[in-house]
Design an enzyme around this catalytic site. Sequence first.
Site, short mmCIF file in Angstrom:
data_model
loop_
_atom_site.label_atom_id
_atom_site.label_comp_id
_atom_site.label_asym_id
_atom_site.label_seq_id
_atom_site.Cartn_x
_atom_site.Cartn_y
_atom_site.Cartn_z
CB CYS A 97 -0.92 -0.01 1.12
SG CYS A 97 -0.14 0.05 2.61
CG ASN A 98 2.22 3.11 2.96
OD1 ASN A 98 1.85 4.23 2.38
ND2 ASN A 98 1.98 2.81 4.06
CB ALA B 6 -9.97 -6.87 6.05
#
EC number: 1.2.1.70
Length: 349
Positions: free
Chosen positions: A54-55, A190
């Site tokens: 995600c980064n 999640a």
Amino acid sequence: MPPLAPLDFAVIGLNHQTAPVEVREQAAVRAGDEGKVLQHLSRYAREVMLLNTCNRTEVYLAGLQGDPLRAFESGWGRALDGHLYVHRGEAAATHLYRVAAGLDSLVIGETQIQGQVKRAWQEAHARGLSGTLLNKVAQGALAAGKRVRSETGLSDKVVSVSSAAVELAEAALGELRHRTALILGAGETAELTLTHLRAAGVQDVIVVNRTEARARQLADKLGGRACAAEYLHEVLPEADVVIASSAAPHYVLHGEGVRAALAKRPERPIFLIDISVPRILDPDIRAVSGAHLYNLDDLTAIVSRNLQSRRAALPYAEAIIREAVADLLRWHLTREAQLGRRAVALASD
């Protein structure tokens, strides 16, 4: 004997330090497309590893057969060039070692990146794209990351992206015990998010996923209600906070949907935190009265505050990285010397 060759290793990519989330999502590789991207990049190097989180989106290359920048541009075009970094040789190896140790993460010391690096290397290895050099560098990076976590306090009480999102929700809403949370997604992030919500006292959690069976599996494991994505708008009015961590290929929630949900809960705002890359919550939600939308870049203040208590461990962690990279370079020099002697012996026969 010919001079010893430098470490034939490079990395090119971008991360949260060089690119905002709206740029990072342009570079993100969709789940399931990793093999196709690796195969394409293999035209530029004998060994290739793709690290996509995600980064960060990073390409590691060993046995280069061209310019790393050209390799990246061949897959992503030139629009991202202003956000890219390129490291070669020792600097490239040091970069991967620091990444695996969590020293280059948005959340310094976070542990999820160790598994992500391992899976990236395993994917390359399974496709025959990780040979002697990439194997050695990747294994060394994973070992160094393990040492940093076991020998320093850097990962003690570390905040993750998921826990930072929950902390942001607490800052906005106060105690979460009597709030309803909705999680979009049912993957690893999640699951971490649901774990932190439970730790924060949240009793009512709705897990929404494209595949209801996967949502139910997570809800049954940690406690919560499962819901198929097609019913998202029916359950959305119940949510005080929405945390999105899905790999959906498009926005799954738009301003009009949030506006409709708020109409069914007057005077009660909804806080939405999108930790997906690419984002799955439409930025037009920000224009909806009563909706408060945040993304990964908004978590920086929480992450920085958490780091203060662990800052003393940083010099020790960096020392471990330097020692591990020195070991790698000694291995490389020894190997190159052996190869050189063999070449001389063969030439004299």
